[in-house]
Each structure stands twice: as C-alpha cells, then as structure tokens.
Design a protein around this motif. Structure first.
Motif, mmCIF file in Angstrom:
data_model
loop_
_atom_site.group_PDB
_atom_site.id
_atom_site.type_symbol
_atom_site.label_atom_id
_atom_site.label_comp_id
_atom_site.label_asym_id
_atom_site.label_seq_id
_atom_site.Cartn_x
_atom_site.Cartn_y
_atom_site.Cartn_z
ATOM 1 N N UNK A 218 -18.893 -16.132 -18.231
ATOM 2 C CA UNK A 218 -19.002 -16.706 -20.363
ATOM 3 C C UNK A 218 -20.783 -17.018 -19.941
ATOM 4 N N UNK A 226 -23.936 -14.939 -27.825
ATOM 5 C CA UNK A 226 -22.569 -14.383 -27.375
ATOM 6 C C UNK A 226 -21.511 -15.054 -27.926
ATOM 7 N N UNK A 227 -20.445 -14.947 -27.530
ATOM 8 C CA UNK A 227 -19.414 -14.839 -28.116
ATOM 9 C C UNK A 227 -17.960 -14.465 -27.233
ATOM 10 N N UNK A 228 -17.116 -15.505 -26.816
ATOM 11 C CA UNK A 228 -15.751 -15.590 -26.332
ATOM 12 C C UNK A 228 -14.672 -15.525 -26.983
ATOM 13 N N UNK A 229 -13.808 -14.587 -27.060
ATOM 14 C CA UNK A 229 -12.715 -14.105 -27.358
ATOM 15 C C UNK A 229 -11.889 -14.956 -26.828
ATOM 16 N N UNK A 230 -10.925 -15.935 -27.094
ATOM 17 C CA UNK A 230 -10.252 -16.575 -26.005
ATOM 18 C C UNK A 230 -8.228 -16.412 -26.524
#
Lengths: 263, 263
Positions: A218, A226-230
């Motif tokens: 990431x 930019x987006x991180x989906x955890x």
C-alpha cells in the motif's frame, strides 16, 4: 477476430476468442450486454492462482457490470492456467494453491524460486494482456474511446501491478490479497510507477500475504488517491460487501474519465 | 420535550431541543424529512474536538440522509463544546485542536493529563447520549422500532467507542481518526466489548493518531465484521468518497436489521 464460442448467460453475452502472442495461444473471454451498440467502459479482470478466465467470481461480476452499467468485461487465462494446461495439471495446481492459502505448504509461500517464477509469469503475461486489450478495443461494441479499469487480486495483483505500471489505457485499478516482500525490487518499482487511483483490498489473517507486506505494498503505490480496505479473515474470505465498493470505485472513476474527456 | 428552534434547510427539518442530565443542560439537534410520519432509522453523530452538533460535515450528511433515505440524524454538543461554552472558549479550543492536528502542539498530543481529561469527558458524555437517544426515540416520527447507527470520528470515536460498547440500541458504527495508545486500558476494553459491525476510517499521515495506534484500535474491536479504510493524508483530509462508503454501510445494516425484525 473470430469468436470460438458464444452464449448468453442471464441476459449477458459471453464470447470467447483466442489471440496469438509470441507463438502462444491465449484464450480470452468478453462479456457485454446482449444488445450492445457503440463504445462502453471496459473492466479487465485478472484471475487468481489456479483459477481461470471464467472463474465464478469474475463471471458473476462481469454479468452484474453488464446488467447494471452496460460495461464490458475482459478476462484472459494467465500463463500456465485455465485452457493453457490440462485438467490434470489444473487439479494439481489447485491443490498446491489451496495448501498455500491454508498455510499448509511445505515450502515457505514465497521462496526465491517462487518469486522468480512469478516474475517470469508477469513478464510473459504483460504483452498477452496488451494484445487482448487491443483485440477487445477493436470490437465496435467496445471501442477505445471509453475508460478502462483493472481488477485483480492475489496473482491478479502479482501480474496486474507491473501491467498497470506500463499500460496507459487503465484509468483506475483494484488490487488486493498480495504484499510487497523484501527483495521484490521490480515489484516495488512497478507499484511506485502507478499513479492512477487504486483500491487495495487486504485480508488481515492471510497466510499468503503477511500484514506488514500488505502495508508495504500500500505504501509503495505511487498514486495520490489510494485506499486500503482491511478485513479480518483468510486469503479467500473477502467479504461480499467489498464487491459493492469496487462497483462504486469503477463508477466514480469512469464518470470522472468521461467528464474529463468532455471538457 | 419542547423544541427551542425549528427551521427547514434544503427541504429538511432541523429541530433543536435541550435535555437535562445531572444538572447539565445538553443542547441537541435532530434532522428529519419535513414530512415524516412514523418510525424511521436514526443515525447518532458525534462531532470532533472543537466542533459542535451542527458542524458543517454533520449537517451536510444529515440533510443527505433525510433526503435520500428518509433517515433521522441526532447530534448533541459534547461536554465542553458548542453551546455549552462561550464563543471565546470555543475560539481558543479551535486554535488548540488546529495546532494539535497540524502537529504544532507544544505538548505531546496525548499526555497522561489529556488521556484522563478525555476519559472524564467520555464518562460524562455517555448518559447524555443515552438521554438524547431516549428523547429522540420518544418522538412519534422516530420511534424505537427502527435500527440506530452511530457515526463519530476523532473525539467522536473517543466518546463513541465507550458509548457503543454499553448501549445496545446501536446496530452498527462508523469510527475513525483515532488510535489505541499504550496504557489506554479502559478504551481497549470498550473497543473489545463492541460486537456490532464497524467501519473504521483512518488517515495514514495523521499527526494525532500514529499508524500503529490505528492498527491497534482496529485489532481491538471485538466485532467479527470490521473494515478499516486507510487513506493517505492528514487528520482532517478524509476523502469525500468515504462518505459514500458510510452511506452504503448504514443502508446495508439498516436493511439487515429490518429483515431480522421481520422474521
């Protein structure tokens, strides 16, 4: 281009064709609304390890995209996958990947050999994807005037990151279920060359991609958006609601690309 | 209950009222469609530090929720905020928080004193929120038969986590812009007592909440369904598209709660 198979599934047209790249035959499939005149946005979907171009998750979303939005979806068999190998080889590959995903692999999941094999596969896949995009955009019901998005998790990210890094046709990309390991310098460089908006979905208890490698990937993406989906859970357990988030992501960026073109 | 002020903004009714909790007057506001008959889902929104119950971000979404979905939104001034302090105190508080958010604070952002002050504020805010929910649900155009969601980032999470941990009326919660520090044992315990679905939005370059504290808070939530959305940028720079994700999140869980009630 000649279609080698055509059928209609839930009101959506599924057409198969084969392209030839460096003496290899690459099986491709494209989904569109049955009634499809003129250009439309395209989503290129890269399948995961041991899967194939018509793997249920890809086909399901391709049908939804055609039905809900009128988009086209393109998928191809990765090197050493799908119709490019025998059923017996596919079954063996499937067992291997299942063991790795479940943390039951004898070897470490990403040995040096494995990293090199993956790098070779990506190098081979890149011109294949580009030729498949050329073929798809040559169709009058897709064309080259509308935005193109990429989707691919796990092996679809291993191949997709270097692809998206060099292929200017993509306006946005969904990646996931993958990490950046120490020593994977080419992969790091590719990620940092990506500038388009990225949505990165990650499983917090993934036996294949440890947490810190996911955060490192990431961080490596060069995109300002930019987006991180955890989410909690294992490699194959992405919650169903994430597919809604991908849909929103493509809608938003396809509309943005269309507006940018109008001005 | 008597409304102390009523007006219509963009076709949405904004009604203010005051409740009395432990000799303190707590100013509250509720937004609903102008024509609102019968029960409807409710979103309780906790504002951030130095903000107030009608802070633009809250009011904007309250109007959208009423317009798009017919939902009601409830907000209250936190202890030491909004109409509970003078204009001069509010201006000083605003400068302090701005400095902290921009990393310009002279003291460490979360000294032991500050943690204790925050804990006291949360303890005070809990019965106030519960009384405000009672008052809202006593209104015939809200009622107590429809699902209730919580939204609050930054101080709205500092107060919201202990609130949601003890208040069974909430079916889902959005938190964010906050972390779990070493020594914040009560906060950790509250987070781990939360079992409802959580969406947790986090800014990757937040001067107030370092990365590892954000990941620690995400890990601490006891919910089996929890998603962390990480975006680059500072404390106050949540991308606009996250509000769409919150909307989807409430829609999904309000529908689920309604279906569960029907069966």
């Amino acid at each position: 281009m000649e279609f080698t198979a055509e059928k209609v599934i839930e009101g959506v047209s599924q057409r198969e064709f084969t392209i030839s790249v460096k003496d290899e035959s690459v099986p491709c499939v494209i989904w569109t609304p049955v009634v499809a005149d003129g250009p439309r946005p395209l989503v290129a979907m890269g399948h995961g390890g041991s899967q194939h171009k018509k793997t249920p998750g890809i086909r399901r979303r391709a049908i939804d995209y055609a039905t809900r939005h009128g988009w086209a979806t393109l998928a191809i068999d990765a090197p050493g996958h799908g119709d490019r190998i025998s059923r017996e080889e596919a079954a063996r590959l499937s067992r291997e990947v299942r063991d790795r995903v479940n943390g039951r692999s004898g070897s470490t999941p990403f040995s040096k050999d494995r990293l090199q094999m993956m790098a070779r596969r990506s190098v081979q896949a890149l011109p294949e994807w580009q030729a498949a995009l050329d073929a798809a955009q040559a169709l009058d019901f897709i064309g080259d005037s509308e935005p193109v998005g990429y989707w691919g998790v796990s092996m679809g990210t291993a191949i997709g990151v270097p692809l998206v890094a060099i292929e200017p046709r993509f306006c946005c990309a969904v990646f996931g279920l993958a990490g950046l390991r120490d020593g994977a310098d080419d992969f790091r460089a590719a990620a940092s060359n990506i500038r388009i908006p990225v949505q990165f979905v990650f499983q917090w208890d993934d036996a294949v991609a440890p947490r810190k490698t996911g955060l490192a990937l990431f961080d490596a993406f060069g995109s300002s958006e930019k987006t991180m989906h955890i989410n909690p859970g294992a490699h194959v357990a992405i919650p169903a609601f994430e597919s809604r988030a991908w849909d929103d992501f493509y809608q938003r960026h396809f509309e943005k690309a269309a507006r940018a073109q109008d001005t």
